[in-house]
Write a protein that holds these residues in place. Structure first.
Motif, PDB file in Angstrom:
ATOM      1  N   THR A 225      25.454  35.654  54.821  1.00  0.00           N
ATOM      2  CA  THR A 225      25.651  37.098  54.923  1.00  0.00           C
ATOM      3  C   THR A 225      27.096  37.433  55.224  1.00  0.00           C
ATOM      4  O   THR A 225      27.520  38.582  55.087  1.00  0.00           O
ATOM      5  CB  THR A 225      24.754  37.696  56.025  1.00  0.00           C
ATOM      6  OG1 THR A 225      25.153  37.164  57.295  1.00  0.00           O
ATOM      7  CG2 THR A 225      23.296  37.393  55.757  1.00  0.00           C
ATOM      8  N   ILE A 226      27.864  36.425  55.634  1.00  0.00           N
ATOM      9  CA  ILE A 226      29.297  36.601  55.901  1.00  0.00           C
ATOM     10  C   ILE A 226      30.124  36.070  54.735  1.00  0.00           C
ATOM     11  O   ILE A 226      31.041  36.747  54.250  1.00  0.00           O
ATOM     12  CB  ILE A 226      29.715  35.874  57.203  1.00  0.00           C
ATOM     13  CG1 ILE A 226      28.942  36.435  58.392  1.00  0.00           C
ATOM     14  CG2 ILE A 226      31.220  35.969  57.418  1.00  0.00           C
ATOM     15  CD1 ILE A 226      29.239  37.895  58.680  1.00  0.00           C
ATOM     16  N   ALA A 227      29.806  34.874  54.285  1.00  0.00           N
ATOM     17  CA  ALA A 227      30.576  34.259  53.193  1.00  0.00           C
ATOM     18  C   ALA A 227      29.676  33.330  52.395  1.00  0.00           C
ATOM     19  O   ALA A 227      28.818  32.638  52.966  1.00  0.00           O
ATOM     20  CB  ALA A 227      31.769  33.483  53.741  1.00  0.00           C
ATOM     21  N   VAL A 238      35.281  30.404  47.927  1.00  0.00           N
ATOM     22  CA  VAL A 238      34.659  31.108  49.048  1.00  0.00           C
ATOM     23  C   VAL A 238      34.757  32.609  48.777  1.00  0.00           C
ATOM     24  O   VAL A 238      35.841  33.122  48.474  1.00  0.00           O
ATOM     25  CB  VAL A 238      35.356  30.766  50.374  1.00  0.00           C
ATOM     26  CG1 VAL A 238      34.686  31.507  51.532  1.00  0.00           C
ATOM     27  CG2 VAL A 238      35.338  29.255  50.613  1.00  0.00           C
ATOM     28  N   ARG A 239      33.653  33.316  48.881  1.00  0.00           N
ATOM     29  CA  ARG A 239      33.636  34.767  48.654  1.00  0.00           C
ATOM     30  C   ARG A 239      33.244  35.487  49.942  1.00  0.00           C
ATOM     31  O   ARG A 239      32.243  35.155  50.571  1.00  0.00           O
ATOM     32  CB  ARG A 239      32.666  35.130  47.543  1.00  0.00           C
ATOM     33  CG  ARG A 239      32.539  36.648  47.287  1.00  0.00           C
ATOM     34  CD  ARG A 239      31.657  36.944  46.105  1.00  0.00           C
ATOM     35  NE  ARG A 239      32.273  36.463  44.878  1.00  0.00           N
ATOM     36  CZ  ARG A 239      33.191  37.142  44.178  1.00  0.00           C
ATOM     37  NH1 ARG A 239      33.606  38.328  44.621  1.00  0.00           N
ATOM     38  NH2 ARG A 239      33.683  36.645  43.076  1.00  0.00           N
ATOM     39  N   GLY A 240      34.057  36.494  50.297  1.00  0.00           N
ATOM     40  CA  GLY A 240      33.744  37.288  51.475  1.00  0.00           C
ATOM     41  C   GLY A 240      32.640  38.282  51.197  1.00  0.00           C
ATOM     42  O   GLY A 240      32.693  39.017  50.214  1.00  0.00           O
ATOM     43  N   VAL A 241      31.621  38.310  52.073  1.00  0.00           N
ATOM     44  CA  VAL A 241      30.483  39.221  51.899  1.00  0.00           C
ATOM     45  C   VAL A 241      30.550  40.359  52.911  1.00  0.00           C
ATOM     46  O   VAL A 241      30.410  41.531  52.564  1.00  0.00           O
ATOM     47  CB  VAL A 241      29.149  38.465  52.032  1.00  0.00           C
ATOM     48  CG1 VAL A 241      27.960  39.424  51.912  1.00  0.00           C
ATOM     49  CG2 VAL A 241      29.064  37.361  50.994  1.00  0.00           C
ATOM     50  N   ALA A 242      30.778  40.010  54.163  1.00  0.00           N
ATOM     51  CA  ALA A 242      30.890  41.015  55.216  1.00  0.00           C
ATOM     52  C   ALA A 242      31.861  40.495  56.271  1.00  0.00           C
ATOM     53  O   ALA A 242      32.082  39.283  56.402  1.00  0.00           O
ATOM     54  CB  ALA A 242      29.519  41.298  55.835  1.00  0.00           C
ATOM     55  N   ALA A 243      32.437  41.412  57.038  1.00  0.00           N
ATOM     56  CA  ALA A 243      33.404  41.017  58.059  1.00  0.00           C
ATOM     57  C   ALA A 243      32.744  40.101  59.081  1.00  0.00           C
ATOM     58  O   ALA A 243      31.619  40.345  59.531  1.00  0.00           O
ATOM     59  CB  ALA A 243      33.977  42.249  58.740  1.00  0.00           C
ATOM     60  N   VAL A 263      36.283  36.432  57.397  1.00  0.00           N
ATOM     61  CA  VAL A 263      36.181  37.497  56.406  1.00  0.00           C
ATOM     62  C   VAL A 263      36.633  38.797  57.052  1.00  0.00           C
ATOM     63  O   VAL A 263      36.092  39.212  58.089  1.00  0.00           O
ATOM     64  CB  VAL A 263      34.743  37.640  55.877  1.00  0.00           C
ATOM     65  CG1 VAL A 263      34.671  38.754  54.834  1.00  0.00           C
ATOM     66  CG2 VAL A 263      34.274  36.324  55.276  1.00  0.00           C
ATOM     67  N   THR A 264      37.650  39.397  56.469  1.00  0.00           N
ATOM     68  CA  THR A 264      38.210  40.636  57.013  1.00  0.00           C
ATOM     69  C   THR A 264      37.626  41.842  56.301  1.00  0.00           C
ATOM     70  O   THR A 264      37.271  41.777  55.124  1.00  0.00           O
ATOM     71  CB  THR A 264      39.737  40.650  56.877  1.00  0.00           C
ATOM     72  OG1 THR A 264      40.072  40.491  55.498  1.00  0.00           O
ATOM     73  CG2 THR A 264      40.362  39.520  57.676  1.00  0.00           C
ATOM     74  N   ALA A 265      37.550  42.954  57.030  1.00  0.00           N
ATOM     75  CA  ALA A 265      36.979  44.172  56.461  1.00  0.00           C
ATOM     76  C   ALA A 265      37.938  44.780  55.451  1.00  0.00           C
ATOM     77  O   ALA A 265      39.161  44.759  55.624  1.00  0.00           O
ATOM     78  CB  ALA A 265      36.687  45.180  57.573  1.00  0.00           C
TER      79      ALA A 265
END
Length: 834
Positions: A225-227, A238-243, A263-265
């Motif tokens: 849910t994060i990455a 690596v894909r950012g999903v949520a901060a 993961v940054t917003a």
């Protein structure tokens, strides 16, 4: 008189007969002794090698000669004739002893077998390629110790595989020569990942390089849910999903490694980032710079950031960076210094000493570490000039369309927007079609042969370049200006000799090039010596293509230009204009359609890199021409400026597309793509940005890309266009009331107001007008009759709209009806026949 008897005759003449037979025997022996013999009577020898022929049974002085000393030479001493190969071909060596006593040897000279590299180091379970060139006959490859290394051979490549730590010798043989490669196999390195920590914005990706893997590689995220993470071809994406934070785990059959992910917003959909390469294709010399250089690895990236709440460009308070990223096939390009010897010769060529993987202007190669772009206040864009990228990815696969990810952040480190863009690069710029050493008897193939003969360098990357330098020295011999230039630039012994001595030639050191001066600010040329574009194009217009016998100037197709420029493989011309067809279904636009003939490109009156075709030569008065030049090759000039490039950009008297701006001060390239690669292109990587911005590939022209609220304007959009969308459809009723207004509409919607290519929708859309939904299919041309009975038709006429817009439905209905009638006919015929 008593006659002697036969017995008496034999007795009395025996001494005479014995002497006669002795004389005959001596004569026969002497003749036999003078008969010369050679062994063997035919040989095959490689260029630069020597073969021995034994000469026997002679008592006289021996002389030797070759029928073609440019192919083979011969010397003789102490019963041995030594034959040396000079160049590929055949010759006859004659060995004589006296006038009528001679023997001949048939000689075949073949190119010398070469292998590259001649030594290599590989890890256990690793592979390395050895290039095998100029082989004669069957090639075999063997290893001196298969417990250390094995080898296989196919199609000019020997693949060496490391089995265990140690040393071995790989032997490669053809029918003439034997070559060896020293192999060192090192202990298997353990799995490594780089970097071991990444920061990625929501919705963006980061690449992690995975090396030294043993067996199958798997990846996982501690919190999807994060990455999330995927793996292909040595890259974990690596894909950012949520901060938040997560840990990515990378495993092979032996080792486990972890990567810390932050993961940054992102600022939600408040900005749009548009990036582009300044040219449709950048060219480089490729792997070898040891002989001469035409173009160094120097690629330019531009970008503009739009604040969607204001529709204006963001020029301060932000940081833009670029970094390598993998494409859908897993291809990623993060390093150049291991793929070319440019940095070995950069000091000698340019007088500069950038560190490996740093370009001539200080910008680094795109890697997994973000590199900062600079803001150019003159052009209102962010830029990275001179990125030293090559067309080989990290798995040694050729990829002329490597991707980089551009990220815009504010001062707080928040990601405002990201995008992916191609840095196109090709080493297909080459002169080998006419300047490669050859044994062909084709006149055109030998037209560029130096008087001193072809070089026949075993390295194909160096061969044609050396032939050019040898020919250049020959043609300019006796030219005082040339001699002075050589001395001034440190090539006093000539270009060919200088290259052999380790000093490569920089072509623009003597020939001025606006490409260098405009793109990199690098000074070039010597006064009195022709510009590079003139020197190359003017002299080659009369050159004959060995493949078709036509001069390059008379061949009105891309193949003439593609003999030197990237096209046959790379497809430099790959944009929207590349596949335009004429009425006969043939490709309508060639290089000459915009640039004119080759001799025109090389005209003394032309300023290279500045005197280029512009948009308005073809796009004017709602027309689309298929040629930007007249029959004399002169650029067409029309008064309509709706699609015109900016005047006096980048300098007085010129108007280049790639320096031109349009709506909202956006660069033309930001929305339309780079020259030769206008959206959409045939290369999937080119289209990723426009798809991400507006949902489909093509010119970026959806208002919502740059505007949070779509403005309602009749002519304030790009190229004087009105707004598009339901808001415009519901409020445009007063836009075609006057004749002048209707004339403005006709520009895009056609003189009959039934639509034209300029009013074509690029994707399926539905608009709401007066409570009714009006739908279009992709590719449909919008006209007044879609909803009204013409431009002055007043209220919505739905029946006309349905008849116009539901083309797919009625086509299907017509097809079904036709099929039904055909089936009915066949049934009637069958019944009648029965």
């Amino acid at each position: 008189m008593n006659c002697p008897t036969a017995s008496q005759i034999r007795h009395n003449h025996r001494p005479l007969l014995l002497g006669f037979f002795a004389w005959l025997f001596t004569l026969a022996y002497a003749s036999a002794a003078l008969a010369i013999s050679v062994s063997p009577s035919s040989i095959t020898v490689s260029v630069g090698s020597t073969a021995s022929v034994t000469v026997s049974d002679t008592r006289r002085t021996v002389s030797v000669s070759s029928s073609n000393t440019s192919v083979a030479t011969v010397t003789y001493a102490s019963g041995v004739a030594r034959i040396t190969g000079v160049s590929p071909g055949t010759a006859t060596v004659t060995i004589s002893s006296g006038e009528n006593n001679r023997a001949s040897v048939s000689v075949k000279v073949v190119s010398s077998l070469s292998v590259s590299p001649t030594s290599l180091q590989i890890p256990v379970k690793g592979n390395a390629n050895v290039t095998v060139a100029n082989a004669s006959g069957i090639v075999t490859a063997t290893s001196s110790n298969t417990a250390i290394a094995t080898v296989s051979y196919a199609a000019g490549v020997a693949v060496v595989h490391g089995v265990a730590a140690g040393s071995a010798t790989v032997t490669i043989r053809d029918s003439v020569n034997t070559r060896t490669v020293a192999v060192t196999v090192t202990s298997a390195a353990s799995l490594t990942v780089s970097p071991t920590s990444v920061s990625v914005p929501v919705g963006a990706t980061a690449a992690v390089s995975v090396t030294n893997a043993s067996g199958t590689v798997t990846t996982s995220s501690s919190n999807t849910t994060i990455a999330t993470v995927t793996y292909a071809a040595g890259v974990a994406t690596v894909r950012g999903v949520a901060a938040g934070s997560a840990t990515v785990t990378v495993r092979d059959s032996v080792t486990t490694r972890t990567v810390a992910v932050t993961v940054t917003a992102a600022v939600a959909n408040a900005y749009s980032l548009l990036a582009w390469n300044n040219l449709g294709m950048h060219c480089v010399d490729g792997q070898d710079y040891s002989v001469f250089s035409i173009l160094p690895p120097l690629n330019t990236l531009n970008a503009q950031l739009v604040n969607k709440s204001t529709g204006a460009l963001v020029t301060s308070g932000v940081t833009l960076t670029y970094q390598a990223t993998a494409d859908a096939t897993g291809s990623i390009n993060t390093i150049s210094s291991t793929k070319t010897n440019f940095w070995q010769y950069v000091q000698s060529l340019f007088g500069l000493s950038p560190a490996p993987d740093v370009g001539l202007l200080g910008y680094p190669m795109a890697s997994l570490t973000p590199a900062r772009m600079a803001y150019n206040s003159t052009e209102n864009w962010f830029e990275a000039v001179g990125i030293p990228i090559t067309p080989t990815d990290d798995t040694r696969r050729t990829n002329s369309y490597p991707l980089v990810q551009v990220v815009a952040k504010n001062t707080a480190g928040q990601v405002l927007a990201t995008t992916k863009v191609v840095l196109p690069v090709s080493d297909e710029i080459t002169c080998k079609a006419c300047h490669t050493s050859t044994t062909s008897t084709n006149t055109a193939a030998n037209a560029a042969k130096p008087t001193a003969g072809w070089v026949f360098d075993p390295d194909p990357l160096k061969d044609w370049k050396k032939n050019i330098l040898r020919l250049h020295d020959q043609k300019q011999a006796g030219n005082a200006a040339y001699a002075a230039a050589l001395t001034a630039k440190g090539y006093s012994n000539g270009l060919y000799a200088s290259a052999l001595a380790g000093k490569p030639t920089l072509c623009v050191a003597c020939h001025v090039s606006n490409a260098y001066q405009i793109e990199a600010g690098f000074p070039t040329g010597i006064t009195g010596i022709s510009a590079l574009t003139k020197a190359l194009h003017a002299s080659h217009g009369t050159a004959v293509d060995p493949a078709n016998g036509l001069t390059l100037d008379s061949s009105n197709n891309r193949s003439a230009c593609y003999m030197c420029h990237p096209g046959s493989v790379t497809q430099c011309l790959r944009g929207a204009m590349a596949d335009v067809k004429d009425s006969g279904g043939n490709v309508a636009i060639n290089c000459q359609s915009c640039h004119g003939r080759i001799s025109k490109v090389g005209a003394a009156t032309r300023s290279g890199w500045l005197s280029e075709p512009n948009c308005q030569a073809c796009h004017y008065d709602s027309k689309r021409e298929l040629s930007a030049v007249d029959t004399q090759g002169n650029l067409l000039n029309w008064s309509d400026a709706r699609f015109a490039t900016a005047q006096n950009k980048p300098s007085e008297g010129f108007s280049l597309y790639r320096f031109s701006t349009g709506h909202g001060n956006l660069q033309c390239s930001a929305c339309h793509g780079s020259t030769h690669a206008e959206f959409p292109t045939s290369e999937p990587n080119d289209n990723l940005q426009s798809i991400a911005l507006q949902g489909y590939a093509g010119t970026v022209h959806e208002c919502t890309v740059c505007h949070a609220t779509v403005p309602n304007t009749a002519n304030g959009g790009p190229h004087g266009m009105h707004s598009i969308g339901s808001a415009w459809v519901g409020n445009h009723e007063h836009s075609a009331e006057t004749a002048s207004q209707r004339a403005s509409c006709a520009y895009c919607h056609g003189a009959d107001f039934r639509g034209s290519p300029l009013s074509q929708v690029k994707m399926a859309k539905t608009f709401n007008a007066d409570g009714h939904n009006v739908s279009y299919v992709a590719g449909q041309q919008v006209g007044c009759y879609d909803c009204h009975s013409g431009p002055t038709g007043g209220a919505l006429t739905l029946k006309t709209n349905y008849a116009s817009r539901d083309q797919g439905f009625f086509s299907e209905l017509l097809s079904s009806t036709r099929s039904y009638l055909v089936a009915l006919r066949d049934k009637v015929v069958a019944i009648a026949g029965a």
